[in-house]
Design an enzyme around this catalytic site. Structure first.
Site, PDB file in Angstrom:
ATOM      1  N   THR A  64       2.354  23.489   6.407  1.00  0.00           N
ATOM      2  CA  THR A  64       3.765  23.126   6.372  1.00  0.00           C
ATOM      3  C   THR A  64       4.286  22.609   7.664  1.00  0.00           C
ATOM      4  O   THR A  64       5.178  21.755   7.620  1.00  0.00           O
ATOM      5  CB  THR A  64       4.621  24.320   5.855  1.00  0.00           C
ATOM      6  OG1 THR A  64       4.134  24.520   4.551  1.00  0.00           O
ATOM      7  CG2 THR A  64       6.061  23.921   5.668  1.00  0.00           C
ATOM      8  N   THR A  67       0.811  28.684   6.742  1.00  0.00           N
ATOM      9  CA  THR A  67       1.100  30.292   7.225  1.00  0.00           C
ATOM     10  C   THR A  67       0.512  31.236   6.005  1.00  0.00           C
ATOM     11  O   THR A  67       0.432  32.213   6.320  1.00  0.00           O
ATOM     12  CB  THR A  67       2.625  30.291   6.761  1.00  0.00           C
ATOM     13  OG1 THR A  67       3.168  29.870   5.547  1.00  0.00           O
ATOM     14  CG2 THR A  67       3.563  29.569   7.698  1.00  0.00           C
ATOM     15  N   ASP A  68      -0.027  30.512   4.956  1.00  0.00           N
ATOM     16  CA  ASP A  68      -0.715  31.538   3.921  1.00  0.00           C
ATOM     17  C   ASP A  68      -1.559  32.456   4.372  1.00  0.00           C
ATOM     18  O   ASP A  68      -1.662  33.723   4.092  1.00  0.00           O
ATOM     19  CB  ASP A  68      -1.056  30.803   2.735  1.00  0.00           C
ATOM     20  CG  ASP A  68       0.153  30.465   1.465  1.00  0.00           C
ATOM     21  OD1 ASP A  68       1.264  30.615   2.211  1.00  0.00           O
ATOM     22  OD2 ASP A  68      -0.234  30.157   0.548  1.00  0.00           O
ATOM     23  N   LYS A 124       1.750  38.175   6.907  1.00  0.00           N
ATOM     24  CA  LYS A 124       2.819  37.294   6.090  1.00  0.00           C
ATOM     25  C   LYS A 124       3.373  38.460   5.267  1.00  0.00           C
ATOM     26  O   LYS A 124       2.585  38.769   4.446  1.00  0.00           O
ATOM     27  CB  LYS A 124       2.234  36.207   5.554  1.00  0.00           C
ATOM     28  CG  LYS A 124       3.081  35.261   4.864  1.00  0.00           C
ATOM     29  CD  LYS A 124       2.561  33.911   4.349  1.00  0.00           C
ATOM     30  CE  LYS A 124       3.839  33.084   4.030  1.00  0.00           C
ATOM     31  NZ  LYS A 124       3.144  31.693   3.388  1.00  0.00           N
TER      32      LYS A 124
END
Lengths: 435, 623
Positions: free
Chosen positions: A101, A177-178, A254
């Site tokens: 992203t 980010t995952d 996360k």
């Protein structure tokens, strides 16, 4: 062309294509606009046009007539080139883009946010970065982080090592980010570094004005210029657009699907906080710039699995992995580090077949202790190694790396229970919970 | 003053934004109500402009970004969610909002699109946490028949309302998130309206259509923007017209402004005027100034407008000069205002200083000077804007979005938005709208207010006034529902709904306690002759103050129940027998006095017509 079957034929028959201005007539209404691409997963039989007002609409091609008004170019996204001049008074920061992203923009192929930027685009979209450092930018991959693979960690580590050998003062890795915390853990184990290696990303895509990408990037460059020569993750500290936290690469996770402050240090505090690209406070001791020399050890055992225990889990899950030749099993147990007793036999079998089994907890916070309950003691007897206070993800990456170092189970146990990159701590503070 | 609108080539179009009265917001499950209680969290944000689909940065978005604003968002733990704070992707499109909009589309004879695409319209003034407003085009190509002819309804959009700006001090612009995401229907007409009265009427008629559907009522729930141009002018969008009565005045004043700007353009051309591109430091001219503003300023800068003398002070709207137009642009760059030579000496700046300034900058008598006193970078940035705007003066009227002020004047907000502000909202799936669904809605349209009014007048023999009031206050449905349940005289029901309840509210009675069921109970008492019409108001007050008590009991407790005919008979008989002498003297002539005596005693306890009947009978018995 992403139009399928009927709509593709409809457009082709009319001799028009994406980017052309067309006039479409149906029995009671007509539209004029530019044909746009349509998402692959959307229904056939519709074509998308952008009207003069800027609105897109979908038109069902049934009983519709289309004719060309004016040929046009397919709309393209791109930034003007920026001249990057080397300033000897500024530090040299290397930016490596892997996708996600933070470096994504709308893709009209899929109709979704998609990694499509090069690292250079990243810089052009955030020209303020040029005020604080010199940059060497490169796009290593262009993937969403769920598609990350262990071999990509290796490539990333090698690429970072090249940059460090070439004299850069710090590295920023733009990442989805995952799985960012897997990558940060992997780099932490695979590298010893004389300069900061900072991983960053965004929860709101950089195509929108409210993106968190800019502040995360700006502060990441600040961190990459700092004295903190560790592998870290730099992301929003709260929902506010002001402060970023710098997390230890092995202690971060996360924790929210969508919030910008999704990354949290687990069982410890962030190393530091940054604002406007400057460190405003530090909380933990850290390895200083040039304290260590660059070392690269990228051996990983790919046959490592992560298994979560749950009520009703059966031993065939363990047996399957043994049968399939896995070398290491990382278990995310319940509570203090437990699995149901019906698994014990298979875990014993795993040990007998030379497979390393490591226990962590799905509580995420706190430390594993298999001495308290009888099941735990049986797990110890089955030679299950305690993951102590590591997060399951960090322990998984570490197990893969440990198996890459040695096939000997004693060595592996030794590595797993020795602090390599700040992943283990021996004392649990009262303050580190849900912060 | 009446102008020849035709000759001026006046063209106007309307844009109406109406909040829909849905259970939840357009893209999240939060309620659609505004809040006055304290917020729970404050979130600080910044916004950056980005590229749009066609690879160009929109000029309005760019303009706003130059102000580098910082924003504070007030959020609630339970009435707003992560969608409003831009920390969670939007949920699926609200079907209730879609259906209300389809109803509006059908009432306006519009063609509904086959597939609804939610777009992101860049708005980076902070009113949207995401930096864009989610909006989609639902229908096109409709019309509305008006006494001024057919008006084309170009588009109907379904979009989310913006966050509500609240007063604040300090460097952050403060918004509350309660309003963000409330569904809005946006209706635009084509620019086919050619005189101000027609404009007002078209706005009224669109309002009437909207009010026949499930939309919100009250201040701020409907907002009108007017697009105005004259032949030699340019399109100007005036935002936020709340009061329809003010519409003709706004048009009048905007036309004046455009005419004045054209006049200024002509003069500038005639004078061979010129905008000098340089910004001058003039601090030393004002070393010993008596002007407090200049004395305390970090820097004083100026630009020269060659040949502009006298034009900057020219009034373009009552009380607003061409200089105000220039300062409108400068203010967007963070200054409080500017000085120009047409208004000097003033503000503590002496004639001597003005002369010194003109000499210092070596200007000629026909030239004008603009002065800004601020921090150097702010002053420079503001003067760059003034230079830009001054150059536009040679084109006459500038395409702009302007804000409507209370007196009907307007103030510069930003350049007109372009289509570049729009790109696809990729977080929301494309939504197909079937012909069947559109037809189903078209076959179940609500009655328009005027139709409804005419019908209830006829059906219930109501006065025009009462019917009007019922329709306007949206009580007509309730009125019909009550009459369906109780076969009672219609006028008292209408008048309670149209007037009494409102009065009670004004007097701070909690009329929420007067539920539909309570009203039905009350009108049953009226129908059964247990209470009189005169008792209704008192009973309503009592119901509102005692929500837990039964209506009949309240009537009894407050002594509002009518006596039985038997009891009434007894009382009247008693009165009549005491006055038998009068009857024998005056025969039926005693009716009046005896009626008066009876009514005095039975006031509010018996129906006048019954009293009348019994008194008559009793007299006749004795003749």
């Amino acid at each position: 062309m992403t139009y399928k079957e009927l709509s593709e034929k409809f457009i082709d028959d009319a001799g028009v294509s994406i980017g052309d201005t067309v006039f479409i007539e149906k029995d009671d209404v007509s539209y004029e606009g530019i044909i746009l691409d349509r998402s692959n997963d959307a229904l056939d039989e519709f074509i998308v046009i952008k009207l003069d007002s800027g609105y897109n609409i979908g038109i069902n091609i049934k009983d519709a007539k289309i004719k060309l008004v004016e040929k046009g170019d397919k709309p393209k996204i791109g930034y003007d080139n920026v001249e990057i001049e080397h300033d000897p008074n500024k530090m040299d920061i290397s930016i490596i883009s892997t996708g996600g992203t933070v470096s994504s923009i709308i893709d009209y192929k899929t109709g979704a946010v998609h990694p499509a930027f090069t690292a250079g685009d990243l810089l052009r979209a955030n020209p303020e970065l040029l005020d604080i450092a010199n940059y060497d930018v490169k796009a290593l991959y262009n993937i969403l982080s769920e598609n990350m693979k262990p071999e990509y960690w290796v490539k990333a580590a090698e690429s970072i090592a090249d940059d460090i050998n070439n004299g850069c003062d710090g590295v920023v890795v733009a990442h989805g980010t995952d799985t960012m915390h897997y990558t940060s853990a992997a780099l932490s184990f695979m590298m010893e570094t004389p300069v900061p290696i900072v991983i960053t990303g965004a929860q709101r895509s950089s195509d929108r004005p409210s993106t968190d990408a800019f502040i995360n990037l700006f502060n990441s460059v600040g961190a990459a210029k700092s004295d903190i020569a560790e592998v870290t993750v730099c992301m929003h500290d709260s929902l506010n657009d002001n402060i970023c936290s710098l997390h230890k690469g092995t202690k971060v996770r996360k924790m929210h699907t969508s919030r910008r402050d999704t990354f949290r240090s687990i069982d410890c505090e962030p190393i530091a906080e940054l604002k406007h690209g400057n460190i405003i406070s530090t909380n933990l001791p850290y390895i200083k710039r040039n304290e260590k020399e660059l070392k690269l050890n990228t051996n990983l055992e790919p046959k490592t699995a992560l298994i979560k225990s749950y009520p009703g889990i059966t031993s065939e899950l363990i047996d399957y992995h043994i049968d399939k030749g896995f070398k290491g099993l990382l278990i995310e147990g319940t509570g203090l580090g437990h699995v149901p007793e019906n698994l014990i036999q298979s875990l014993n079998r795993a040990y007998d077949e030379g497979i390393a089994v490591v226990m962590t907890s799905q509580c995420l916070y706190g430390r594993v202790n298999m001495n308290v309950y009888s099941t735990g003691r049986e797990l110890i007897n089955a030679h299950v190694i305690s993951g102590q206070d590591m997060t399951p993800e960090t322990a998984y990456v570490k197990l893969s790396w440990a198996l890459g170092q040695s096939e000997n189970l004693n060595d592996v146990e030794n590595i797993m229970t020795t602090n390599i990159a700040g992943e283990l701590s021996h004392s649990s503070s009262v303050k580190y919970f849900l912060n | 003053m009446s102008r020849d609108w035709k000759k001026l080539g006046l063209k106007m179009g309307l844009e109406v934004h109406q909040q829909l009265d849905t259970e939840s917001k357009l893209f999240c499950p939060c309620p659609t109500e505004l809040r006055d209680d304290n917020y729970d969290e404050e979130i600080k944000r910044i916004l950056r402009p980005t590229q749009s689909e066609l690879g160009q940065i929109d000029r309005a978005a760019y303009q706003e970004s130059m102000q580098k604003q910082r924003f504070n968002y007030e959020s609630y733990n339970t009435h707003t969610c992560l969608v409003e704070t831009d920390d969670e992707p939007p949920h699926a499109l609200n079907k209730e909002a879609l259906d209300i909009s389809l109803t509006i589309a059908s009432l306006l004879n519009m063609k509904v699109v086959d597939e609804f695409h939610t777009m992101r319209k860049q708005v980076i003034d902070g009113s949207n946490t995401s930096g864009f407003q989610r909006t989609g085009l639902l229908a096109t190509d409709g019309y509305l028949d008006t006494p001024y002819g057919e008006v084309k309804i170009e588009t109907l959009g379904l979009e989310e309302d913006a966050a509500r700006r609240v007063d604040s001090e300090g460097p952050y612009t403060e918004f509350r998130l309660d309003r963000l995401g409330i569904p809005l229907a946006e209706i635009t007409t084509d620019p086919s309206v050619h005189n101000p009265d027609a404009m007002q009427h078209v706005a009224y008629m669109i309002g009437q259509v909207l009010r026949s559907t499930k939309v919100k009522r009250g201040l701020g729930t409907i907002r009108q923007d007017v697009n105005i141009s004259i032949a030699e002018g340019a399109r100007v969008e005036i935002k936020g017209v709340q009061d329809l009565e003010l519409m003709p005045e706004i048009v009048e004043r905007e036309v004046t402004r455009q005419l004045k700007l054209i006049e200024i353009r002509n003069q500038l051309k005639e004078r061979n005027a010129e905008v000098i591109d340089e910004i001058y430091d003039i601090d030393e001219v004002f070393n010993d100034t008596g002007s407090k503003i200049l004395k305390s300023a970090k820097s004083i800068k100026a630009i020269i407008l060659k040949g502009f003398d006298g034009l900057i002070g020219l009034e373009v709207q009552p009380g607003r000069r061409f200089g105000t137009e220039l300062s409108g642009y400068a203010k967007k760059r963070g200054v409080h205002g500017l000085f120009h030579t047409d208004e000097l000496p003033a503000y503590g700046i002496s004639q001597e200083e003005v002369n010194k300034l003109k000499e210092y900058l070596k200007v000629e008598p026909k030239d004008a000077i603009i002065i800004v006193a601020e921090k150097p970078e702010v002053a420079t940035s503001a003067l760059e804007e003034v230079i830009r705007r001054s150059k536009m003066a040679f084109d006459g009227v500038v395409e702009e979005t302007r804000k409507c002020l209370e007196d009907g004047n307007t103030e510069y907000m930003r350049p007109l938005a372009t289509a570049n502000r729009m790109y696809l909202e990729t977080d929301i799936p494309l939504f197909q709208i079937s012909k069947e669904h559109v037809n189903e809605i078209a076959n179940n349209l609500p009655e328009l207010p005027d139709e409804k009014k005419a019908r209830i007048i006829k059906e219930y023999s109501l006065s025009e006034d009462l019917a009007n009031q019922l329709v306007r206050t949206q009580e007509a449905d309730m009125f019909e529902e009550i009459l369906k349940q109780v076969k009672v005289e219609s006028t008292p029901v209408a008048s309670v709904l149209a007037y009494d309840l409102k009065e009670l509210r004004r007097d701070n009675h909690n009329i929420n306690n007067i539920t539909f069921d309570k009203l039905v109970d009350m009108f049953k008492l009226l129908k059964d002759n247990k209470i009189s019409k005169d008792a209704l108001n008192k009973l309503l007050i009592s119901i509102s103050d005692n929500p837990n008590k039964n209506v009949e009991k309240l009537a009894e407790e407050n002594n509002l129940t009518l006596l039985s005919e038997e009891d009434v008979h007894k009382i009247i008989e008693n009165i009549v027998s005491k006055n038998e002498t009068m009857i024998s003297e005056r025969q039926m002539g005693a009716m009046g006095p005896l009626m008066g005596m009876s009514m005095k005693q039975l006031k509010g306890k018996a129906d006048g017509s019954i009293v009348n009947k019994i008194v008559r009978e009793e007299i006749q018995k004795r003749l």
